[in-house]
Design an enzyme around this catalytic site. Structure first.
Site, PDB file in Angstrom:
ATOM      1  CB  VAL A   9      -0.958   0.030   1.214  1.00 25.69           C
ATOM      2  CG1 VAL A   9      -2.018  -1.051   1.080  1.00 25.69           C
ATOM      3  CG2 VAL A   9      -0.207  -0.101   2.526  1.00 25.69           C
ATOM      4  CB  SER A  10       0.864   4.200  -2.101  1.00 23.43           C
ATOM      5  OG  SER A  10      -0.495   4.568  -2.010  1.00 23.43           O
ATOM      6  CB  THR A  11      -0.596   6.443   2.240  1.00 22.04           C
ATOM      7  OG1 THR A  11      -1.921   5.895   2.334  1.00 22.04           O
ATOM      8  CG2 THR A  11      -0.435   7.161   0.907  1.00 22.04           C
ATOM      9  N   GLY A  36       3.020   1.378   3.205  1.00 20.21           N
ATOM     10  CA  GLY A  36       3.201   2.818   3.103  1.00 20.21           C
ATOM     11  C   GLY A  36       4.353   3.220   2.205  1.00 20.21           C
ATOM     12  CB  VAL A  37       6.715   1.641   0.180  1.00 24.45           C
ATOM     13  CG1 VAL A  37       7.889   2.013  -0.719  1.00 24.45           C
ATOM     14  CG2 VAL A  37       7.191   1.373   1.598  1.00 24.45           C
TER      15      VAL A  37
END
Length: 205
Positions: A9-11, A36-37
């Site tokens: 997941v990006s955040t 979160g990346v």
């Protein structure tokens, strides 16, 4: 042979739990995650790096969608090539659904789909190379008609005899397509910003 799962997941505000619930039914032996990346680059993606180091021949890598591996086409191609080289196979569940599979096919079917994806990528890349060469030839012809052609060929071009020079040309084109800054492209490929700019102009970007 192992069933490997990769989640991202990006955040930090988003949760990996939804992906975990989807992947959990596929008898996963080993889990890797990046929480979160961003997927725009591979920077800071320790989970991805560990997964790529872990996989072996005949392993299956389950992802809820291909963009979990990479959002950047250049990175996606590099990651796919590394996975293929190790003899592993990606199982993109979104693609399975798009192809109409209600269940994940058997091992032979998975390998066939993954191999076909690589064939399509290579075909697309070859067509792009041919298109770049055609556009360059048209540009030279137009320059000759306008009396601007000096006769010397650029070092980095789609038909360069030096394989490294040719590869650099197509790497620049790939990055230009995804709007990567000229200075960033130059730094990554070890060429000058002006060289990148000239390639961009010749390719009519």
């Amino acid at each position: 042979m192992s069933n490997v799962a990769y989640m991202r997941v990006s955040t930090k505000e988003l949760s990996l739990e939804n992906q975990r619930q989807v992947l959990d039914k596929y008898n996963i032996d080993k889990w890797f995650e990046d929480d979160g990346v961003s997927g725009k680059t591979t920077d800071g993606r320790d989970g991805l790096k560990k997964m790529l180091n872990f996989i072996r021949e005949d392993d299956y890598i389950y992802v809820v969608s291909l963009d979990r591996l990479a959002r950047n086409q250049v990175d996606q191609e590099r990651i796919s090539a590394e996975i293929t080289l190790k003899g592993a196979t990606v199982v993109p569940l979104d693609l399975m659904e798009m192809l109409g599979y209600k269940e994940v096919p058997d091992n032979g079917g998975l390998k066939f789909i993954w191999d076909m994806m690589q064939v399509v990528k290579r075909y697309t890349a070859e067509q792009e190379r041919k298109d770049m060469l055609r556009r360059q030839e048209e540009g030279i012809k137009r320059a000759k008609q306008e009396g601007k052609y000096k006769g010397s060929l650029p070092k980095y071009r789609p038909d360069a005899k030096n394989k490294k020079d040719k590869n650099i040309y197509f790497e620049v084109i790939k990055r230009l397509k995804f709007n990567q800054p000229l200075l960033s492209i130059a730094a990554e490929l070890g060429i000058s910003r002006n060289t990148v700019k000239k390639i961009k102009m010749r390719a009519n970007f």
